[in-house]
Motif scaffolding. Structure first.
Motif, PDB file in Angstrom:
ATOM      1  N   LEU A 225       2.226   2.472  31.421  1.00  0.00           N
ATOM      2  CA  LEU A 225       2.221   1.816  30.116  1.00  0.00           C
ATOM      3  C   LEU A 225       2.474   0.315  30.242  1.00  0.00           C
ATOM      4  CD1 LEU A 225       3.913   4.402  27.741  1.00  0.00           C
ATOM      5  CD2 LEU A 225       1.561   4.257  28.565  1.00  0.00           C
ATOM      6  N   GLU A 226       3.285  -0.095  31.179  1.00  0.00           N
ATOM      7  CA  GLU A 226       3.493  -1.526  31.391  1.00  0.00           C
ATOM      8  C   GLU A 226       2.234  -2.189  31.934  1.00  0.00           C
ATOM      9  OE1 GLU A 226       6.973  -1.308  33.803  1.00  0.00           O
ATOM     10  OE2 GLU A 226       8.201  -0.646  32.107  1.00  0.00           O
ATOM     11  N   SER A 227       1.449  -1.469  32.736  1.00  0.00           N
ATOM     12  CA  SER A 227       0.159  -1.995  33.189  1.00  0.00           C
ATOM     13  C   SER A 227      -0.797  -2.154  32.016  1.00  0.00           C
ATOM     14  CB  SER A 227      -0.454  -1.068  34.245  1.00  0.00           C
ATOM     15  OG  SER A 227       0.314  -1.060  35.430  1.00  0.00           O
ATOM     16  N   CYS A 228      -0.741  -1.207  31.068  1.00  0.00           N
ATOM     17  CA  CYS A 228      -1.569  -1.326  29.868  1.00  0.00           C
ATOM     18  C   CYS A 228      -1.212  -2.596  29.092  1.00  0.00           C
ATOM     19  CB  CYS A 228      -1.385  -0.104  28.967  1.00  0.00           C
ATOM     20  SG  CYS A 228      -2.112   1.427  29.595  1.00  0.00           S
ATOM     21  N   ALA A 229       0.086  -2.863  28.962  1.00  0.00           N
ATOM     22  CA  ALA A 229       0.519  -4.063  28.246  1.00  0.00           C
ATOM     23  C   ALA A 229       0.071  -5.324  28.974  1.00  0.00           C
ATOM     24  CB  ALA A 229       2.033  -4.048  28.085  1.00  0.00           C
ATOM     25  N   GLN A 230       0.145  -5.299  30.288  1.00  0.00           N
ATOM     26  CA  GLN A 230      -0.216  -6.484  31.068  1.00  0.00           C
ATOM     27  C   GLN A 230      -1.703  -6.790  30.952  1.00  0.00           C
ATOM     28  OE1 GLN A 230       0.863  -6.267  35.191  1.00  0.00           O
ATOM     29  NE2 GLN A 230       0.150  -8.334  35.641  1.00  0.00           N
ATOM     30  N   VAL A 231      -2.559  -5.777  31.142  1.00  0.00           N
ATOM     31  CA  VAL A 231      -4.003  -6.056  31.166  1.00  0.00           C
ATOM     32  C   VAL A 231      -4.542  -6.380  29.782  1.00  0.00           C
ATOM     33  CG1 VAL A 231      -4.341  -4.624  33.207  1.00  0.00           C
ATOM     34  CG2 VAL A 231      -4.751  -3.642  30.936  1.00  0.00           C
ATOM     35  N   THR A 232      -3.919  -5.853  28.743  1.00  0.00           N
ATOM     36  CA  THR A 232      -4.388  -6.140  27.391  1.00  0.00           C
ATOM     37  C   THR A 232      -3.807  -7.438  26.843  1.00  0.00           C
ATOM     38  OG1 THR A 232      -2.606  -4.836  26.388  1.00  0.00           O
ATOM     39  CG2 THR A 232      -4.689  -3.694  26.856  1.00  0.00           C
ATOM     40  N   GLY A 233      -2.812  -7.998  27.523  1.00  0.00           N
ATOM     41  CA  GLY A 233      -2.161  -9.199  27.026  1.00  0.00           C
ATOM     42  C   GLY A 233      -1.377  -8.967  25.757  1.00  0.00           C
ATOM     43  N   SER A 234      -0.921  -7.748  25.572  1.00  0.00           N
ATOM     44  CA  SER A 234      -0.275  -7.363  24.332  1.00  0.00           C
ATOM     45  C   SER A 234       1.196  -7.779  24.299  1.00  0.00           C
ATOM     46  CB  SER A 234      -0.370  -5.842  24.160  1.00  0.00           C
ATOM     47  OG  SER A 234       0.391  -5.400  23.069  1.00  0.00           O
ATOM     48  N   ASP A 235       1.681  -7.974  23.057  1.00  0.00           N
ATOM     49  CA  ASP A 235       3.109  -8.213  22.870  1.00  0.00           C
ATOM     50  C   ASP A 235       3.842  -6.927  22.504  1.00  0.00           C
ATOM     51  OD1 ASP A 235       2.214  -7.684  20.333  1.00  0.00           O
ATOM     52  OD2 ASP A 235       3.063  -9.490  19.406  1.00  0.00           O
ATOM     53  N   ALA A 236       3.237  -5.783  22.831  1.00  0.00           N
ATOM     54  CA  ALA A 236       3.817  -4.489  22.468  1.00  0.00           C
ATOM     55  C   ALA A 236       5.233  -4.348  23.024  1.00  0.00           C
ATOM     56  CB  ALA A 236       2.940  -3.355  22.990  1.00  0.00           C
ATOM     57  N   GLU A 237       6.081  -3.732  22.223  1.00  0.00           N
ATOM     58  CA  GLU A 237       7.446  -3.421  22.640  1.00  0.00           C
ATOM     59  C   GLU A 237       7.529  -1.927  22.914  1.00  0.00           C
ATOM     60  OE1 GLU A 237      11.950  -3.086  20.802  1.00  0.00           O
ATOM     61  OE2 GLU A 237      10.339  -3.988  19.593  1.00  0.00           O
ATOM     62  N   LEU A 238       7.654  -1.568  24.181  1.00  0.00           N
ATOM     63  CA  LEU A 238       7.714  -0.161  24.551  1.00  0.00           C
ATOM     64  C   LEU A 238       9.098   0.386  24.236  1.00  0.00           C
ATOM     65  CD1 LEU A 238       5.844  -0.294  27.995  1.00  0.00           C
ATOM     66  CD2 LEU A 238       4.906   0.303  25.748  1.00  0.00           C
ATOM     67  N   ARG A 239       9.165   1.334  23.321  1.00  0.00           N
ATOM     68  CA  ARG A 239      10.431   1.954  22.937  1.00  0.00           C
ATOM     69  C   ARG A 239      10.549   3.297  23.666  1.00  0.00           C
ATOM     70  NH1 ARG A 239      11.855   0.602  17.416  1.00  0.00           N
ATOM     71  NH2 ARG A 239      11.527  -1.649  17.137  1.00  0.00           N
ATOM     72  N   TRP A 240      11.263   3.299  24.785  1.00  0.00           N
ATOM     73  CA  TRP A 240      11.368   4.502  25.598  1.00  0.00           C
ATOM     74  C   TRP A 240      12.215   5.548  24.876  1.00  0.00           C
ATOM     75  CZ3 TRP A 240       7.992   5.288  29.162  1.00  0.00           C
ATOM     76  CH2 TRP A 240       7.355   4.183  29.733  1.00  0.00           C
ATOM     77  N   THR A 241      11.628   6.746  24.775  1.00  0.00           N
ATOM     78  CA  THR A 241      12.226   7.832  24.011  1.00  0.00           C
ATOM     79  C   THR A 241      12.266   9.079  24.871  1.00  0.00           C
ATOM     80  OG1 THR A 241      11.267   6.863  22.012  1.00  0.00           O
ATOM     81  CG2 THR A 241      12.079   9.125  21.844  1.00  0.00           C
ATOM     82  N   GLY A 242      13.377   9.772  24.886  1.00  0.00           N
ATOM     83  CA  GLY A 242      13.554  10.938  25.742  1.00  0.00           C
ATOM     84  C   GLY A 242      12.782  12.158  25.276  1.00  0.00           C
ATOM     85  N   PRO A 243      12.523  13.080  26.189  1.00  0.00           N
ATOM     86  CA  PRO A 243      11.771  14.293  25.847  1.00  0.00           C
ATOM     87  C   PRO A 243      12.416  15.110  24.738  1.00  0.00           C
ATOM     88  CG  PRO A 243      11.936  14.065  28.229  1.00  0.00           C
ATOM     89  CD  PRO A 243      12.823  13.018  27.637  1.00  0.00           C
ATOM     90  N   GLU A 244      13.741  15.194  24.734  1.00  0.00           N
ATOM     91  CA  GLU A 244      14.408  16.011  23.723  1.00  0.00           C
ATOM     92  C   GLU A 244      14.122  15.500  22.317  1.00  0.00           C
ATOM     93  OE1 GLU A 244      15.868  14.460  26.214  1.00  0.00           O
ATOM     94  OE2 GLU A 244      16.419  16.077  27.621  1.00  0.00           O
ATOM     95  N   GLU A 245      14.175  14.195  22.136  1.00  0.00           N
ATOM     96  CA  GLU A 245      13.930  13.614  20.813  1.00  0.00           C
ATOM     97  C   GLU A 245      12.464  13.790  20.403  1.00  0.00           C
ATOM     98  OE1 GLU A 245      14.602   9.380  18.406  1.00  0.00           O
ATOM     99  OE2 GLU A 245      15.241   9.600  20.501  1.00  0.00           O
ATOM    100  N   ILE A 246      11.575  13.632  21.352  1.00  0.00           N
ATOM    101  CA  ILE A 246      10.146  13.778  21.053  1.00  0.00           C
ATOM    102  C   ILE A 246       9.833  15.211  20.641  1.00  0.00           C
ATOM    103  CG2 ILE A 246       7.846  13.783  22.108  1.00  0.00           C
ATOM    104  CD1 ILE A 246       8.780  11.359  23.774  1.00  0.00           C
ATOM    105  N   LEU A 247      10.325  16.169  21.401  1.00  0.00           N
ATOM    106  CA  LEU A 247      10.047  17.569  21.097  1.00  0.00           C
ATOM    107  C   LEU A 247      10.722  17.996  19.796  1.00  0.00           C
ATOM    108  CD1 LEU A 247      10.361  19.086  24.683  1.00  0.00           C
ATOM    109  CD2 LEU A 247       8.271  18.458  23.464  1.00  0.00           C
ATOM    110  N   ALA A 248      11.909  17.484  19.541  1.00  0.00           N
ATOM    111  CA  ALA A 248      12.606  17.820  18.299  1.00  0.00           C
ATOM    112  C   ALA A 248      11.845  17.310  17.084  1.00  0.00           C
ATOM    113  CB  ALA A 248      14.010  17.237  18.322  1.00  0.00           C
ATOM    114  N   ALA A 249      11.090  16.232  17.268  1.00  0.00           N
ATOM    115  CA  ALA A 249      10.293  15.682  16.176  1.00  0.00           C
ATOM    116  C   ALA A 249       8.978  16.438  15.979  1.00  0.00           C
ATOM    117  CB  ALA A 249      10.006  14.208  16.436  1.00  0.00           C
TER     118      ALA A 249
END
Length: 328
Positions: A225-249
């Motif tokens: 994902l950081e490579s994606c941000a680099q090649v696209t020149g994006s100002d995206a802020e990657l918000r790292w989220t754990g598996p438990e929170e993702i699955l609970a959602a």
């Protein structure tokens, strides 16, 4: 070398065709005519599921047939039987999904397989691919068959939308739900590395099954994902989220969050296979950053739109779902 490519106009088939043409091979592409094959390939039009048009291959001879079919095994069976006496070798692009679940970390080509039949109509992906393997083995024998059991395939031309979705999402910028952990290892193969290995296998006379994947941990979710941000020149802020929170959602790994799987049995099956046999037989895997950069360049040439297969579900997370989880 004379190659008969069954398909050859999209993703894996196209990559094999282009790589063979670059080596100076004579390539015949058998396809339905929906897309143009790469320049330099001879085209024969037909539908392999139609016996009448499959007969267009009744004449001619080739050093190798390469087949990526993922539907009913009967289509592989009929093509392989038709070509058994006029082709030297048959490479079937199969999948790591043919290993019986749970495959477990470190599964090899000798691990238990799912059941399959060359005479079956379409059942399910894994069983269909195993039936295709058996169809080729029945027609060509083990000594003239290569079973390229690919894992996750990424790279330019991808028509399943996985890496293209991440590139486009990160290019839009802003807070991005990044499924973690950040150092979660990923295992895949660049489509061009798969194509080059297939041709190498033909040139060196290989046979048998091979796990066509990078080493476990070839890259991580963070690097990807950081490579994606680099090649696209994006100002995206990657918000790292754990598996438990993702699955609970209630978010779906692999489909809503492409490529990502939480640690567990399915993760082990997709991202922790053993590629030692293929690596010893010449497989070379380019860095993830190159795969990402080249995929972005290809995607930009297409105006940001990847071609998507109509027989596969769309992938990616709806903006409102992403926003809801990020808001907490």
């Amino acid at each position: 070398m004379r190659l008969l490519m069954l398909g050859g106009t999209e993703f894996v088939g196209r990559a094999v065709t282009e790589a063979a043409l670059a080596r100076g091979w004579q390539v015949t592409v058998f396809h339905r005519g929906r897309h143009d094959p790469p320049p330099g390939a001879a085209a024969v039009h037909g539908d392999r599921t139609d016996a009448a048009t499959l007969g267009a291959l009744a004449d001619g001879s080739w050093d190798v047939v390469v087949d990526t079919w993922a539907g009913a095994p009967t289509a592989v069976r009929d093509a392989a039987r038709l070509l058994a006496d006029r082709a030297g070798r048959y490479v079937y692009v199969s999948t790591g999904s043919v290993y019986r679940h749970p495959a477990g970390p470190g599964h090899t080509e000798a691990s238990p397989l799912v059941e399959g039949s060359p005479d079956a109509d379409a059942v399910a992906y894994a069983e269909d691919k195993r039936g295709g393997e058996l169809a080729v083995l029945d027609a060509f024998g083990a000594d003239r068959t290569v079973l390229a059991r690919a894992g996750l395939i990424l790279g330019p031309g991808e028509n399943l939308g996985r890496l293209p979705w991440w590139l486009n999402r990160i290019a839009r910028g802003g807070p991005v739900l990044a499924p973690g952990p950040r150092d979660l290892g990923l295992q895949y193969i660049d489509v061009r590395d798969l194509a080059e290995w297939i041709l190498h296998a033909v040139e060196t006379g290989l046979s048998g099954p091979y796990n066509l994947i990078s080493e476990p941990g070839h890259t991580t979710m963070g690097e990807l994902l950081e490579s994606c941000a680099q090649v696209t020149g994006s100002d995206a802020e990657l918000r790292w989220t754990g598996p438990e929170e993702i699955l609970a959602a209630g978010l779906a790994p692999w489909t809503e969050l492409p490529i990502w799987l939480p640690p567990g049995e399915l993760y082990d099956a997709i991202h922790r296979g053993e590629p030692a046999k293929a690596l010893a037989a010449g497989l070379r895997c380019r860095p993830a950053a190159r795969t990402v950069a080249d995929t972005w360049a290809w995607l930009r040439e297409r105006g940001g739109q990847a071609p998507l297969r109509p027989d596969r579900p769309q992938v990616g997370l709806a903006p409102e779902k992403e926003e809801a989880l990020l808001r907490g």
